[in-house]
Design an enzyme around this catalytic site. Structure first.
Site, PDB file in Angstrom:
ATOM      1  CG  HIS A 408      -1.687   1.186   1.465  1.00  0.00           C
ATOM      2  ND1 HIS A 408      -3.179   1.312   1.061  1.00  0.00           N
ATOM      3  CD2 HIS A 408      -1.625   2.313   1.913  1.00  0.00           C
ATOM      4  CE1 HIS A 408      -3.657   2.445   1.213  1.00  0.00           C
ATOM      5  NE2 HIS A 408      -2.830   2.964   1.783  1.00  0.00           N
ATOM      6  CD  GLU A 409       1.829   3.483   3.771  1.00  0.00           C
ATOM      7  OE1 GLU A 409       2.105   4.715   3.089  1.00  0.00           O
ATOM      8  OE2 GLU A 409       0.716   3.512   4.477  1.00  0.00           O
ATOM      9  CG  HIS A 412       0.548   6.503  -0.614  1.00  0.00           C
ATOM     10  ND1 HIS A 412      -0.440   7.106  -1.304  1.00  0.00           N
ATOM     11  CD2 HIS A 412      -0.190   5.924   0.358  1.00  0.00           C
ATOM     12  CE1 HIS A 412      -1.546   6.800  -0.762  1.00  0.00           C
ATOM     13  NE2 HIS A 412      -1.388   6.189   0.511  1.00  0.00           N
ATOM     14  CG  HIS A 415       0.455   8.964  -6.892  1.00  0.00           C
ATOM     15  ND1 HIS A 415      -0.765   9.492  -6.189  1.00  0.00           N
ATOM     16  CD2 HIS A 415       0.347   9.573  -8.027  1.00  0.00           C
ATOM     17  CE1 HIS A 415      -1.313   9.996  -7.058  1.00  0.00           C
ATOM     18  NE2 HIS A 415      -0.893  10.591  -8.046  1.00  0.00           N
TER      19      HIS A 415
END
Length: 626
Positions: A408-409, A412, A415
């Site tokens: 998940h991290e 980020h 991105h």
């Protein structure tokens, strides 16, 4: 001493390679430099004729302040040295105050207004520059630029007060609760830390298999604290005052401007679809059976393989300089594209330590942007997790939940690396909150796919692959927990909207919690608890907690439409980069979603995506990797 000073400056690296930050006092210096630069840029903006140059200067302004504020935001919660944390906290407050003042600076706003009013110049700008100009204008408007001087000053004061209350609430949300140790049965005391005659309860102990331990932790950790209650009430009231002062009905109306949802009505509408949707099962897997297959090294190799296949990107460990890191177990990764070269850096602060908050997060330390000299300022981010340290006999082993959080991290972080915008103001994850979670939640789908997991899950001692039956059980347990989790997310999202809706609130925050929980959640409210006082997301996601649901719906559509056939599809990876990651916040989120899905989704599509995730045929998850 002058000689020594210059020696230190030239030879010592400070935190993140910022020379001033080789000591806590350096924050003062970095801050003063930023403020001097800010003053010069404000003067420059006020005399520059309307044109693309105006937007460029505004972005330089934003960059000068963010380079100190973003870094300080991370240091104030994560640095092991109290003096550094304190200096960073002070810098955040000072820069925050300057930002609020700039957002109500009439002359500065005037220079932007002249640009926006000049149709000919506006038409000649590219879409990203136009979008950024409008976003800067939007910051002025929600700060009350249109008010008279006295009200503008009130808006600045309220904003500063809100910053302080947010800090206070965050600290209180993580503080342990103490209880006389004799109140707890002797056989469960060892689960908690004992100080003299008191037992400290620092969290919910949700993973503990003993029911009594979980019950004690829940009732004690969530016992209401009068000071924290007052802080929350004052925070909600101040936010409401500010919103009304600058012309919105409620804080939720102000917060949702510029998001995909746009209005509180739309958020509540999305949540209403879930009213009748209550079922609850517990399906336990034993995380410790999985840990040996998920060593940190294996998981990082899995991520590296996935990014390489989808995006042509590799992660390389990078040497660090003395003074660059805040803790010796932090690792620095260089993110390198096969054709474009170095894209940026990720600092991995992955391990537990005293005084480190137990939350997994992604921090932007420096945003990417095209500099005046034509060079690209590389983005720098930190990923913070709370993984156990390795031991003599084994490397760091992750539970399935920790593995999913790591993915998940990393979503980020990618991105941030690939949102290579011209302007720092919209770089990477600096986009509307309800879009910002899409790349990270999408990564959770990859982390649950057998074909992806099978690439890297190896027993750290034997090298054996994770058996397919175990992956199936894991996905099944996630499915069952997903229904409960979805309900929980709906409950949180509604609660957040009610807290930031019409004021004065008709009942106490605890009564509102109790009522909302009974309506939207399958488990009853426990008397004498006040879970909202631990709801730290009220700070960063005030009136925007629904973003997780919105982002999950979009991620689910993207996964099913683009990656479920082949999670390593390079053409889809490139489309995902081009349509969704590359723009940061420089393009309307709905347009990015349309570009990726090649259609415009409705509220019904969002709800269908969320619900179909729960009862989708289990088999699609465990397609063979043949």
């Amino acid at each position: 001493s002058n000689f020594l000073d210059s020696y230190r400056k030239n030879n010592l690296f400070g935190l993140f390679g910022v020379p001033e930050l080789s000591s806590p006092e350096g924050f003062q210096e970095a801050q003063e430099k930023a403020l001097q630069e800010t003053e010069q840029l404000v003067q420059k903006a006020c005399i520059t004729p309307p044109g693309p140059q105006t937007v460029m200067i505004f972005d330089q302004l934003s960059d000068a302040l963010c380079r100190v504020a973003d870094l300080a935001d991370f240091v104030k919660i994560a640095h092991p040295d109290f003096a550094f944390r304190e200096a960073a906290e002070e810098a955040c407050r000072n820069i925050g105050t300057v930002v609020e003042k700039l957002n109500t600076n009439i002359e500065l706003c005037q220079s932007l207004k002249q640009l926006l009013a000049n149709k000919e110049v506006m038409d000649s700008l590219d879409p990203e520059t136009r979008q950024v100009a409008e976003l800067f204008m939007f910051d002025f408007e929600i700060s009350g630029i249109h008010l008279d001087e006295e009200k503008r000053k009130r808006a600045v004061d309220l904003n500063v007060k809100i910053l302080d209350l947010c800090n206070q609430f965050l600290i209180g949300a993580h503080l342990p609760n103490k209880i006389d140790k004799h109140i707890l049965p002797e056989h469960i005391r060892y689960n908690f830390s004992v100080e003299g005659n008191y037992i400290q309860i620092t969290g919910l102990h949700a993973d503990c298999s003993d029911d009594l331990v979980r019950e004690a932790a829940y009732k004690i950790f969530l016992y209401p604290n009068a000071e924290q209650l007052r802080c929350l009430e004052e925070l909600l009231t101040s936010r409401n005052h500010l919103a009304q002062l600058v012309g919105y009905n409620t804080f939720a109306h102000r917060a949702l401007q510029g998001t995909m949802a746009r209005t509180p009505g739309k958020v509540i509408n999305l949540n209403k679809h879930f009213d009748s949707f209550v079922y609850f099962l517990r399906y336990n897997i034993e995380p410790s059976l999985y840990c040996p297959f998920f060593s940190l090294g294996a998981c990082m190799e899995g991520l590296n393989f996935l990014f390489n296949q989808l995006l042509g990107i590799s992660l390389y460990a990078e040497q660090t300089e003395k003074g660059e890191l805040w803790c010796e177990d932090v690792r620095k990764l260089a993110v390198v594209h096969e054709n474009e070269g170095l894209l940026g850096y990720i600092y991995c602060d992955f391990f537990q330590r005293a005084d480190k908050p137990h939350q997994d997060c992604h921090f932007t330390i420096r945003g990417g942007r095209l500099r005046e000299d034509g060079e690209y300022q590389l983005p720098v981010v930190v990923l913070m997790l709370s993984l156990p340290h390795s031991t003599r006999s084994s490397p760091t082993l992750l539970t399935p939940g920790m593995m999913e959080n790591l993915f998940h991290e990393m979503g980020h972080a990618m991105h941030s690396m690939l949102g290579r915008t011209r302007y720092q103001h919209v770089t990477g994850t600096r986009c509307p909150t309800d879009f910002a979670e899409v790349p990270s939640i999408l990564m959770e789908y990859f982390a649950s796919d057998y074909r992806v997991v099978n690439q890297f899950a190896r027993h750290y001692q034997t090298g054996q692959s994770l058996p397919k039956s175990m992956v199936s059980r894991l996905c099944e347990s996630k499915k069952i927990c997903a229904a409960a989790d979805m309900q929980l997310q709906v409950f949180y999202a509604v609660l957040d909207q009610l807290y930031h809706g019409e004021h004065p609130l008709k009942r106490s925050t605890t009564d509102i919690l109790k009522e909302t929980q009974e309506k939207f959640y399958g488990l009853p409210y426990v008397p004498n608890t006040a879970w909202q006082l631990r709801f730290s997301h009220l700070v960063g996601y005030g009136a925007k907690y629904y973003s997780y649901l919105m982002s999950r719906a979009i991620a689910s559509m993207v996964w099913k439409q683009c990656f479920v056939q082949n999670p390593f599809d390079r053409a889809m990876g490139e489309r995902y980069r081009k349509e969704m990651l590359a723009h940061g916040g420089g393009k309307e989120p709905m347009l990015m979603v349309q570009g990726m899905l090649q259609k415009s989704p409705s509220v019904e599509d969002f709800v269908d995506a969320l619900v179909s995730d729960l009862d989708q045929d289990f088999e699609t998850f465990f397609m063979d990797s043949e």
